[in-house]
Design a protein around this motif. Sequence first.
Motif, PDB file in Angstrom:
ATOM      1  N   ARG A  23      -4.388  -1.183   8.190  1.00  0.00           N
ATOM      2  CA  ARG A  23      -3.028  -1.706   8.080  1.00  0.00           C
ATOM      3  C   ARG A  23      -2.960  -3.062   7.403  1.00  0.00           C
ATOM      4  NH1 ARG A  23      -0.559   0.626  13.855  1.00  0.00           N
ATOM      5  NH2 ARG A  23       0.020   2.645  12.971  1.00  0.00           N
ATOM      6  N   ILE A  24      -3.995  -3.856   7.511  1.00  0.00           N
ATOM      7  CA  ILE A  24      -3.997  -5.128   6.786  1.00  0.00           C
ATOM      8  C   ILE A  24      -4.020  -4.854   5.293  1.00  0.00           C
ATOM      9  CG2 ILE A  24      -5.289  -7.245   6.315  1.00  0.00           C
ATOM     10  CD1 ILE A  24      -6.247  -7.204   9.220  1.00  0.00           C
ATOM     11  N   ASP A  25      -4.916  -3.981   4.872  1.00  0.00           N
ATOM     12  CA  ASP A  25      -5.027  -3.643   3.450  1.00  0.00           C
ATOM     13  C   ASP A  25      -3.735  -3.010   2.934  1.00  0.00           C
ATOM     14  OD1 ASP A  25      -6.795  -3.060   0.985  1.00  0.00           O
ATOM     15  OD2 ASP A  25      -6.034  -1.068   1.505  1.00  0.00           O
ATOM     16  N   ALA A  26      -3.176  -2.068   3.700  1.00  0.00           N
ATOM     17  CA  ALA A  26      -1.969  -1.366   3.248  1.00  0.00           C
ATOM     18  C   ALA A  26      -0.793  -2.318   3.093  1.00  0.00           C
ATOM     19  CB  ALA A  26      -1.618  -0.246   4.229  1.00  0.00           C
ATOM     20  N   MET A  27      -0.581  -3.182   4.076  1.00  0.00           N
ATOM     21  CA  MET A  27       0.544  -4.113   4.001  1.00  0.00           C
ATOM     22  C   MET A  27       0.304  -5.188   2.944  1.00  0.00           C
ATOM     23  SD  MET A  27       2.879  -2.923   5.936  1.00  0.00           S
ATOM     24  CE  MET A  27       4.002  -4.283   5.586  1.00  0.00           C
ATOM     25  N   ALA A  28      -0.928  -5.670   2.830  1.00  0.00           N
ATOM     26  CA  ALA A  28      -1.215  -6.696   1.829  1.00  0.00           C
ATOM     27  C   ALA A  28      -0.945  -6.176   0.426  1.00  0.00           C
ATOM     28  CB  ALA A  28      -2.668  -7.161   1.961  1.00  0.00           C
ATOM     29  N   LYS A  29      -1.406  -4.967   0.134  1.00  0.00           N
ATOM     30  CA  LYS A  29      -1.184  -4.400  -1.203  1.00  0.00           C
ATOM     31  C   LYS A  29       0.301  -4.199  -1.481  1.00  0.00           C
ATOM     32  CE  LYS A  29      -5.629  -2.048  -1.783  1.00  0.00           C
ATOM     33  NZ  LYS A  29      -6.357  -0.743  -1.693  1.00  0.00           N
ATOM     34  N   GLY A  30       1.027  -3.669  -0.497  1.00  0.00           N
ATOM     35  CA  GLY A  30       2.448  -3.414  -0.704  1.00  0.00           C
ATOM     36  C   GLY A  30       3.263  -4.685  -0.825  1.00  0.00           C
ATOM     37  N   LEU A  31       2.963  -5.674   0.013  1.00  0.00           N
ATOM     38  CA  LEU A  31       3.695  -6.942  -0.084  1.00  0.00           C
ATOM     39  C   LEU A  31       3.421  -7.631  -1.412  1.00  0.00           C
ATOM     40  CD1 LEU A  31       3.242  -8.248   3.565  1.00  0.00           C
ATOM     41  CD2 LEU A  31       5.408  -7.611   2.489  1.00  0.00           C
ATOM     42  N   ARG A  32       2.172  -7.624  -1.852  1.00  0.00           N
ATOM     43  CA  ARG A  32       1.845  -8.241  -3.154  1.00  0.00           C
ATOM     44  C   ARG A  32       2.607  -7.551  -4.278  1.00  0.00           C
ATOM     45  NH1 ARG A  32      -4.306  -7.933  -1.362  1.00  0.00           N
ATOM     46  NH2 ARG A  32      -4.550  -9.978  -0.339  1.00  0.00           N
ATOM     47  N   ALA A  33       2.677  -6.213  -4.217  1.00  0.00           N
ATOM     48  CA  ALA A  33       3.393  -5.472  -5.262  1.00  0.00           C
ATOM     49  C   ALA A  33       4.864  -5.850  -5.296  1.00  0.00           C
ATOM     50  CB  ALA A  33       3.243  -3.975  -5.034  1.00  0.00           C
ATOM     51  N   ASN A  34       5.389  -6.308  -4.158  1.00  0.00           N
ATOM     52  CA  ASN A  34       6.794  -6.699  -4.066  1.00  0.00           C
ATOM     53  C   ASN A  34       7.007  -8.202  -4.190  1.00  0.00           C
ATOM     54  OD1 ASN A  34       8.644  -4.258  -3.422  1.00  0.00           O
ATOM     55  ND2 ASN A  34       6.806  -3.885  -2.193  1.00  0.00           N
ATOM     56  N   GLY A  35       5.984  -8.916  -4.681  1.00  0.00           N
ATOM     57  CA  GLY A  35       6.140 -10.323  -5.032  1.00  0.00           C
ATOM     58  C   GLY A  35       5.785 -11.327  -3.953  1.00  0.00           C
ATOM     59  N   VAL A  36       5.118 -10.866  -2.878  1.00  0.00           N
ATOM     60  CA  VAL A  36       4.760 -11.755  -1.779  1.00  0.00           C
ATOM     61  C   VAL A  36       3.256 -12.015  -1.798  1.00  0.00           C
ATOM     62  CG1 VAL A  36       4.800 -12.078   0.730  1.00  0.00           C
ATOM     63  CG2 VAL A  36       6.643 -10.799  -0.403  1.00  0.00           C
ATOM     64  N   THR A  37       2.850 -13.259  -1.653  1.00  0.00           N
ATOM     65  CA  THR A  37       1.437 -13.607  -1.647  1.00  0.00           C
ATOM     66  C   THR A  37       0.846 -13.404  -0.254  1.00  0.00           C
ATOM     67  OG1 THR A  37       1.726 -15.245  -3.401  1.00  0.00           O
ATOM     68  CG2 THR A  37      -0.235 -15.466  -2.029  1.00  0.00           C
ATOM     69  N   VAL A  38      -0.294 -12.702  -0.207  1.00  0.00           N
ATOM     70  CA  VAL A  38      -0.981 -12.433   1.050  1.00  0.00           C
ATOM     71  C   VAL A  38      -2.462 -12.763   0.882  1.00  0.00           C
ATOM     72  CG1 VAL A  38      -1.571 -10.693   2.791  1.00  0.00           C
ATOM     73  CG2 VAL A  38       0.630 -10.566   1.599  1.00  0.00           C
ATOM     74  N   GLU A  39      -3.019 -13.472   1.848  1.00  0.00           N
ATOM     75  CA  GLU A  39      -4.458 -13.709   1.917  1.00  0.00           C
ATOM     76  C   GLU A  39      -4.995 -12.946   3.120  1.00  0.00           C
ATOM     77  OE1 GLU A  39      -4.876 -17.914   2.230  1.00  0.00           O
ATOM     78  OE2 GLU A  39      -4.175 -18.298   0.164  1.00  0.00           O
ATOM     79  N   GLU A  40      -6.245 -12.475   3.040  1.00  0.00           N
ATOM     80  CA  GLU A  40      -6.773 -11.671   4.139  1.00  0.00           C
ATOM     81  C   GLU A  40      -8.276 -11.829   4.282  1.00  0.00           C
ATOM     82  OE1 GLU A  40      -7.357  -7.352   3.249  1.00  0.00           O
ATOM     83  OE2 GLU A  40      -6.042  -7.795   1.532  1.00  0.00           O
ATOM     84  N   GLY A  41      -8.739 -11.557   5.519  1.00  0.00           N
ATOM     85  CA  GLY A  41     -10.156 -11.490   5.842  1.00  0.00           C
ATOM     86  C   GLY A  41     -10.391 -10.311   6.769  1.00  0.00           C
ATOM     87  N   ASP A  42     -11.592 -10.206   7.323  1.00  0.00           N
ATOM     88  CA  ASP A  42     -11.917  -9.060   8.165  1.00  0.00           C
ATOM     89  C   ASP A  42     -10.989  -8.939   9.356  1.00  0.00           C
ATOM     90  OD1 ASP A  42     -13.951  -8.307   6.524  1.00  0.00           O
ATOM     91  OD2 ASP A  42     -15.562  -9.185   7.739  1.00  0.00           O
ATOM     92  N   ASP A  43     -10.664 -10.064  10.006  1.00  0.00           N
ATOM     93  CA  ASP A  43      -9.849 -10.001  11.219  1.00  0.00           C
ATOM     94  C   ASP A  43      -8.676 -10.967  11.179  1.00  0.00           C
ATOM     95  OD1 ASP A  43     -11.158 -12.407  11.519  1.00  0.00           O
ATOM     96  OD2 ASP A  43     -11.634 -12.095  13.644  1.00  0.00           O
ATOM     97  N   TRP A  44      -8.220 -11.307   9.968  1.00  0.00           N
ATOM     98  CA  TRP A  44      -7.073 -12.210   9.852  1.00  0.00           C
ATOM     99  C   TRP A  44      -6.332 -11.929   8.557  1.00  0.00           C
ATOM    100  CZ3 TRP A  44      -6.830 -15.232   5.468  1.00  0.00           C
ATOM    101  CH2 TRP A  44      -8.032 -15.425   4.775  1.00  0.00           C
TER     102      TRP A  44
END
Length: 450
Positions: A358-379
């Motif tokens: 879910r982190i990967d799925a939301m990060a990719k979708g939010l980025r595609a919609n113009g929102v910056t997301v940073e991520e790690g294994d558990d954050w």
Amino acid sequence: MSGHGTPIPMTSRPCGPLKGEAHVPGDKSISHRSLILGALAVGETRIQGLLEGEDVLDTAKAMRAFGAEVTNHGGGSWSVHGVGVGGFAEPDTVIDCGNSGTGVRLIMGCMASSNITATFTGDASLNSRPMARVTDPIALFGAQSVGRAGGRLPMTIVGAADPVPVHYEVPMPSAQVKSAVLLAALNAPGQTVVIEKEATRDHTERMLAGFGAEISTEVTDAGRVITLTGQPELKAQDIVVPRDPSSAAFPVCAAVVTPGSDVLVPNIGLNPTRAGLFTTLREMGADLTYENEREEGGEPVADLRAKFSPDLKGIAVDPTRAASMIDEYPVLSVVAAFAAGDTVMKGVKELRVKESDRIDAMAKGLRANGVTVEEGDDWWVVKGLGHGNVPGGATCASQLDHRIAMSFMILGMAAQNPVSVDDGGPIATSFPIFERLMADLGARVERSES
């Protein structure tokens, strides 16, 4: 492709104020457990308000396969004539749990201490999820399991002929694992002790006590210590299922980010192990209030009123709250996109092994919609753009995950441009009335050409 059929593309368009009452479905966690404990009880358990999503219907089918008489009387009214603890019959067919990690793990637990064999499978999403977290502890009771590499479904469980009680420390915060062990303990003689370092939703403990099991919980320096005495006679109950806080999250979050909105969500379960999202939204500045607070069936309940909140602020979410809102982080990340500043979410590695990563799925979708997301294994960190500043306009992959699909539908309601998902079909697993409910409030969610 949806695990239950042809993909159903969906689009959510910017809309006017959301107004009215949102009568969300019954709580999914309590619905699963009502059917399972009803099947393990003696007598007729009557259930009102059962969630009739695909996940729960698959659990109902499974209980029938194990010998319980499960009847749908219509309108969310069901009955279960149980077979008693240790009374499960060996199923004639493979148990298909569809998309439900909760269903398959709890059912594996409750048959693991009976001298029967059962084979489990699911859809593409469920068959990719790890089952060792359950098969390892039920092996301590004497059960054996054979599955695909990596502990994946399809999998056959050979229940213990002579189960023994266990002492088990849950290695990760997981109500599914804890519950599977407690259900396996029902047919083991003596006392089983389960320790969880971090408290998770406690519906199983509450319901076991309600059905007559001898169970106690003590908070110690080691964590929550749960002791269950095996081989009780569970007594049939009348159950009224409160409405699901995880489903309520979607109209609540939609109201908070959509200008002019005022939505009342009645009869929501506010079990403290489930209500972390609402606490977090308030900390972000959301106009969210509880009305008519009360208790029903041993569970705290209230009506939630959510209003548009234009001055949301990014916050660091308390990581100790993660277990109480793990399913709500995807839609929280949508709210975070409309907040000013960074929303920091830590201690959430469990999101990596849900119906999707879910982190990967939301990060990719939010980025595609113009929102910056940073991520790690558990954050992960969502860098909010503030009210009215999310571009939108993209199509996102739902990854066979109902909560991902619904979260992006909420994003589209307040973004500058429509937001689409490639497949909204999985929404039916937990929230079959989502489209109609949101439309009645004023949202513009529609099925689109594939």
